[in-house]
Structures are given as structure tokens and as C-alpha cells.
Scaffold this motif. Structure first.
Motif, short mmCIF file in Angstrom:
data_model
loop_
_atom_site.label_atom_id
_atom_site.label_comp_id
_atom_site.label_asym_id
_atom_site.label_seq_id
_atom_site.Cartn_x
_atom_site.Cartn_y
_atom_site.Cartn_z
N ASP A 1 0.85 -1.19 0.00
CA ASP A 1 0.00 0.00 0.00
C ASP A 1 0.89 1.24 0.00
N LEU A 2 0.70 2.10 -0.99
CA LEU A 2 1.52 3.31 -1.10
C LEU A 2 0.66 4.56 -1.11
N LEU A 3 1.13 5.58 -0.40
CA LEU A 3 0.55 6.91 -0.52
C LEU A 3 0.86 7.42 -1.92
N VAL A 4 -0.12 8.02 -2.60
CA VAL A 4 0.12 8.63 -3.91
C VAL A 4 0.18 10.14 -3.71
N ILE A 5 1.36 10.71 -3.97
CA ILE A 5 1.55 12.15 -3.86
C ILE A 5 1.19 12.77 -5.20
N PRO A 6 0.29 13.74 -5.25
CA PRO A 6 -0.10 14.32 -6.53
C PRO A 6 1.10 14.84 -7.32
N PRO A 7 1.09 14.67 -8.64
CA PRO A 7 2.25 15.07 -9.45
C PRO A 7 2.62 16.54 -9.31
N GLU A 8 1.62 17.40 -9.09
CA GLU A 8 1.88 18.84 -9.03
C GLU A 8 2.38 19.31 -7.67
N THR A 9 2.59 18.41 -6.72
CA THR A 9 3.04 18.77 -5.38
C THR A 9 4.42 19.43 -5.43
N GLU A 10 4.58 20.49 -4.62
CA GLU A 10 5.88 21.16 -4.52
C GLU A 10 6.92 20.18 -3.97
N PRO A 11 8.18 20.27 -4.44
CA PRO A 11 9.21 19.31 -4.00
C PRO A 11 9.40 19.23 -2.49
N ALA A 12 9.38 20.37 -1.79
CA ALA A 12 9.57 20.33 -0.33
C ALA A 12 8.44 19.58 0.35
N SER A 13 7.23 19.81 -0.11
CA SER A 13 6.06 19.12 0.44
C SER A 13 6.13 17.63 0.11
N ALA A 14 6.50 17.29 -1.13
CA ALA A 14 6.62 15.89 -1.52
C ALA A 14 7.69 15.18 -0.70
N ALA A 15 8.79 15.86 -0.41
CA ALA A 15 9.86 15.25 0.39
C ALA A 15 9.36 14.91 1.80
N ARG A 16 8.58 15.81 2.38
CA ARG A 16 8.03 15.53 3.71
C ARG A 16 7.09 14.33 3.68
N LEU A 17 6.25 14.26 2.64
CA LEU A 17 5.32 13.14 2.52
C LEU A 17 6.04 11.83 2.25
N LEU A 18 7.07 11.85 1.41
CA LEU A 18 7.85 10.64 1.13
C LEU A 18 8.47 10.10 2.42
N THR A 19 8.95 10.99 3.27
CA THR A 19 9.55 10.59 4.54
C THR A 19 8.50 10.06 5.51
N ALA A 20 7.40 10.81 5.66
CA ALA A 20 6.37 10.44 6.64
C ALA A 20 5.72 9.10 6.31
N ALA A 21 5.48 8.84 5.03
CA ALA A 21 4.80 7.60 4.63
C ALA A 21 5.69 6.38 4.80
N ALA A 22 7.00 6.57 4.89
CA ALA A 22 7.93 5.45 5.02
C ALA A 22 8.34 5.16 6.45
N LEU A 23 7.71 5.84 7.42
CA LEU A 23 8.06 5.58 8.82
C LEU A 23 7.52 4.22 9.25
N PRO A 24 8.36 3.34 9.79
CA PRO A 24 7.88 2.02 10.21
C PRO A 24 6.85 2.12 11.33
N GLY A 25 5.80 1.35 11.24
CA GLY A 25 4.80 1.29 12.29
C GLY A 25 3.84 2.45 12.37
N SER A 26 3.88 3.35 11.39
CA SER A 26 2.99 4.51 11.44
C SER A 26 1.53 4.08 11.30
N THR A 27 0.67 4.67 12.11
CA THR A 27 -0.76 4.34 12.06
C THR A 27 -1.55 5.35 11.24
#
Length: 200
Positions: free
Chosen positions: A110-136
């Protein structure tokens, strides 16, 4: 990137580029997401081959994909990927900010889909947050949280821009945390020098 009327990108600009992807490290902590994917367009036929290739080393051959059609203008039934066909299905009940990929060997991703038009800084935060182990946190919660964070950053930046446009060199004054929020510094006040200490 040029975009057609149905929202799909020019495939010549997308095909052959690696998937922008983050995955949770291998751990016993199971979370609600296995990472995040930041596609370059909303064209599933152009985007899925690179994603399937990137996941094959860890998840095995991806054979089926499930999406919510809310963010995808066209949902093809089959997409040709390296060496096989990928079957694509859609469900309106599925979280629109998530993609589910199924593999015969490893199961489900299961992957979070970050919209293509997302700003790079925002996308970087989302890429990091979605990959945290055990996140609920679910995909929708991550997206709404990031929207709030981005809004606060924009508001703070706009406040600094307003201060600088008035000729100030320092950041805009902030109300004292103990004082009432309506309290503001006095404009035009001058400092009264203290008498020099003479040592007597």
C-alpha cells in the motif's frame, strides 16, 4: 510537462524515467502504509511500468493494481510492464490518496500517492512520513496534515514578505506568548538612554 485535455501527460516525457518512491525499511513494525509514490503525471499507463520495475526487487512481480478513479482521468484495464501485463482495477470506496499493488510472491503493498503537481519540499516531507515504520496514519491523514503544514509555511512566508516590503531588515515582530495576542509593539517609540554607570 505538456498535458492533454483528459489530464494525461505526454508519455514521451514520462516513459523511461525512474519512479520517485520511498519504502519503509524491512522491520517487524507493521504500519498502514508501505511507503509513498510521487508520479510525474496522472497517466497510469505511462507511470505504472516504472513503479512496477522499482518494486520488483523487494515485492516480486506486481500483477495487479487497485486505485480510486478520483485522481486518475483514465484507468486502463491492462498496462504492459517489463515481461508481463499488469491488471488494473478501481474502487470508489478505496482511499483516493492510496494505490494498492498485489504480488503473487510477497502479497500486498500500500503506497501513498503524492499528486504530481506537489511542490518538491512538500513531496519530500510526505515521502519521509509515509515510510516511517509502524505509522498508524492513513494516506488521507498524511495528505490533510501536509496541507495544513504547507498552509502554515506559506502564511509565515507571506508575513516575512510583508515586513520586508515595508523596508524592515529584521523578521516581523511576534506577539509575546504571555501577552494578549492583540498586543503589538509600539511603532515610532524611541529608546531613552540610561545614564552611564560611574562606579559610585
Amino acid at each position: 510537462m505538456t498535458t492533454t485535455l483528459d489530464g494525461t501527460a505526454n508519455r514521451a516525457l514520462t516513459l523511461g524515467l525512474p519512479a520517485r518512491l520511498s519504502l519503509t525499511p524491512k522491520t517487524t513494525l507493521a504500519g498502514r502504509l508501505d511507503g509513498a509514490w510521487w508520479p510525474r503525471s496522472r497517466d497510469l499507463a505511462a507511470e505504472l511500468p516504472a513503479l512496477a520495475d522499482a518494486l520488483e526487487g523487494r515485492w516480486g512481480r506486481i500483477t495487479r493494481v487497485l486505485v480510486n478513479p478520483a485522481h486518475w482521468p483514465v484507468v486502463p484495464h491492462k498496462v504492459a510492464v517489463t515481461g508481463h501485463l499488469l491488471h488494473v482495477g478501481w474502487f470508489t470506496e478505496q482511499d483516493p490518496d492510496k494505490i494498492i499493488l498485489l504480488s503473487y510472491t510477497t502479497g500486498r503493498c500500500d503506497l501513498l500517492v503524492i499528486p504530481p503537481e506537489t511542490e518538491p519540499a512538500s513531496a519530500a516531507r510526505l515521502l519521509t512520513a509515509a515510510a516511517l515504520p509502524g505509522s498508524t496514519l492513513a494516506a488521507g491523514s498524511l495528505m490533510s496534515g501536509e496541507a495544513a503544514t504547507s498552509r502554515r509555511i506559506r502564511e509565515a512566508r507571506n508575513g516575512e514578505d510583508a515586513w520586508e516590503s515595508e523596508g524592515g531588515a529584521a523578521p516581523a515582530p511576534q506577539p509575546h506568548p504571555v501577552m494578549h495576542s492583540a498586543a503589538h509593539p509600539v511603532v515610532g517609540a524611541r529608546m531613552i538612554p540610561l545614564p552611564e554607570h560611574t562606579g559610585r
